[in-house]
Design an enzyme around this catalytic site. Structure first.
Site, PDB file in Angstrom:
ATOM      1  N   SER A   1      49.576  36.841  37.915  1.00  0.00           N
ATOM      2  CA  SER A   1      48.136  36.640  37.945  1.00  0.00           C
ATOM      3  C   SER A   1      47.785  35.153  37.976  1.00  0.00           C
ATOM      4  O   SER A   1      48.416  34.332  37.295  1.00  0.00           O
ATOM      5  CB  SER A   1      47.488  37.276  36.715  1.00  0.00           C
TER       6      SER A   1
ATOM      7  N   TYR B   1      42.242  34.985  42.984  1.00  0.00           N
ATOM      8  CA  TYR B   1      40.878  35.308  43.387  1.00  0.00           C
ATOM      9  C   TYR B   1      40.379  34.187  44.292  1.00  0.00           C
ATOM     10  O   TYR B   1      40.910  33.073  44.288  1.00  0.00           O
ATOM     11  CB  TYR B   1      39.964  35.414  42.163  1.00  0.00           C
TER      12      TYR B   1
ATOM     13  N   THR C   1      42.835  39.358  45.427  1.00  0.00           N
ATOM     14  CA  THR C   1      42.082  40.450  44.832  1.00  0.00           C
ATOM     15  C   THR C   1      40.631  40.364  45.285  1.00  0.00           C
ATOM     16  O   THR C   1      39.984  39.333  45.118  1.00  0.00           O
ATOM     17  CB  THR C   1      42.157  40.396  43.295  1.00  0.00           C
TER      18      THR C   1
ATOM     19  N   LYS D   1      44.131  43.180  47.708  1.00  0.00           N
ATOM     20  CA  LYS D   1      44.220  44.123  46.589  1.00  0.00           C
ATOM     21  C   LYS D   1      42.815  44.541  46.158  1.00  0.00           C
ATOM     22  O   LYS D   1      41.928  43.706  46.001  1.00  0.00           O
ATOM     23  CB  LYS D   1      44.942  43.484  45.405  1.00  0.00           C
TER      24      LYS D   1
ATOM     25  N   HIS E   1      41.235  48.423  40.174  1.00  0.00           N
ATOM     26  CA  HIS E   1      41.340  47.417  39.111  1.00  0.00           C
ATOM     27  C   HIS E   1      41.609  48.090  37.760  1.00  0.00           C
ATOM     28  O   HIS E   1      41.151  47.633  36.714  1.00  0.00           O
ATOM     29  CB  HIS E   1      40.050  46.586  39.048  1.00  0.00           C
TER      30      HIS E   1
ATOM     31  N   ARG F   1      38.637  48.952  35.519  1.00  0.00           N
ATOM     32  CA  ARG F   1      38.027  47.882  34.716  1.00  0.00           C
ATOM     33  C   ARG F   1      36.833  47.220  35.404  1.00  0.00           C
ATOM     34  O   ARG F   1      36.258  46.285  34.859  1.00  0.00           O
ATOM     35  CB  ARG F   1      39.084  46.804  34.413  1.00  0.00           C
TER      36      ARG F   1
END
Length: 372
Positions: free
Chosen positions: A112, A135, A161, A235, A259, A262
């Site tokens: 991440s 991101y 993402t 994603k 996700h 979430r």
């Protein structure tokens, strides 16, 4: 056998139960709970459980294996650790410990961008950490700068993402008052510019007018796929039309995901969306899935409905919270063992033998056709 090894839970359900008991309520709310009433979290689990697996008798199994090549890299098992933020909150070994565990078990890992440890440190701890998630940053230049740093660190692919332009409303997390412990932050984002918001004008919405102008669109994504130093997977796609657009934009793969429940509560489960995306993409790029994978049989179900591989999230959190890197390694081994047992009982010698004919899927309420 060490005392620590002797104390490990005997199965995956035991890890989940013990992690829930060990973690402070606020920490458990952040890592293990979902958005809103958690309808999508429950659907991820329920829809997987409703898929029946056909047992097959007397199938030839000699020489069987679970190996798969994905974007030119061989995995011993078609699983990757999903990108998860701030893992040092769960255990001091953090992302580096998870990378070491993944490497020991021949499982891939996607780091991440909100990791609590530098990407270079994590890569050094485990070469299985081959993918870097990010991101969209505050513009093209900082997004590309992060991608180029990942390439220099030795990563082999980028995962952008796209399903969280804003945060979901996570009731449990809000009620618990979760905050990051002192000293833990997204260290890989240090030095990158933050979004700058212009003052609101009369009649403007904070969300739709101030936030939207810093978010990417399909043109930005196509630019990034064309110019990034590494292959880019997208994603967070559920609708087949978005998957088709991802292929047009130049994505090297798509990851069907909500996700982990979430972000948008009420979204379809990942497994119910998977067949429509697979049909739409029609083999142009690999299709992966995450959301609700808890057992090796769940991995089999996702592969049967067309996934090239799955990403594992919360079971890794369970293992890390209970026993650090050793716990993660044990969880991954248990998942692999369960997948192999499921394959054997379903008469599948290799992953290529797993097909839709191996399962009896119900009519999943959230399924989405490839049209529209």
């Amino acid at each position: 056998m060490t005392d620590q090894a002797r104390a490990l839970p005997g199965g995956l359900a035991g890890y989940a139960t013990r992690a829930e008991a060990l973690l402070p309520p606020a920490t458990a709310a952040y890592f293990l709970r979902g958005a809103g009433r958690e309808e999508t979290c429950r659907a991820n689990l329920r829809d997987l459980e409703q898929i029946r697996i056909w047992p097959r008798a007397l199938a030839p199994l000699a020489g069987g294996h679970t190996q798969r090549t994905l974007l030119g890299r061989r995995l011993d098992v078609p699983m990757l650790i999903a990108p998860m933020a701030y893992l040092p909150v769960l255990d001091a070994e953090g992302e580096a410990g998870v990378a070491a565990a993944a490497t020991a078990q021949g499982v891939g890992m996607c780091l991440s961008a909100q990791a609590g440890q530098p990407m270079e440190t994590v890569r050094e701890a485990g070469t299985a950490c081959q993918w870097m998630q990010l991101y969209w940053q505050a513009g093209r230049a900082p997004t590309m700068a992060l991608a180029e740093r990942a390439a220099r660190a030795g990563f082999a692919a980028l995962v952008l993402t796209v399903d969280a332009p804003v945060n979901g409303i996570r009731d449990a997390e809000i009620a618990s008052g979760f905050t990051l412990p002192a000293g833990i932050r997204a260290v890989n984002l240090d030095g990158l510019p933050r979004p700058q918001f212009a003052p609101l004008k009369d009649g403007e919405s904070v969300l739709f007018d101030r936030v939207a102008h810093v978010l990417p669109d399909w043109e930005d994504v196509a630019w990034f796929c064309a110019n990034a130093p590494l292959p880019v997977l997208l994603k967070g796609l559920l609708h087949p039309a978005d998957a088709a657009q991802a292929v047009v934009a130049g994505a090297a793969g798509v990851i069907v995901s909500n996700h982990g429940g979430r972000v948008l509560d009420g979204a379809p489960s990942a497994i119910s969306a998977l067949p429509g995306v697979v049909a739409q993409v029609c083999g142009a790029v690999p299709v992966l899935m995450d959301g609700g994978i808890r057992r090796g049989a769940d991995v089999f179900r996702a592969l049967a409905l067309g996934a090239s591989a799955v990403l594992i999230g919360r079971p890794v959190c369970h293992g890390l919270a209970v026993a650090g890197a050793l716990g993660v390694s044990h969880v991954l081994r248990l998942l692999r063992d369960e997948l192999e047992v499921t394959m054997a009982l379903a008469g599948c010698r290799t992953l290529e033998d797993i097909s839709p004919a191996c399962v009896q899927p119900p009519t999943l309420s959230g399924s989405c056709s490839s049209e529209g």
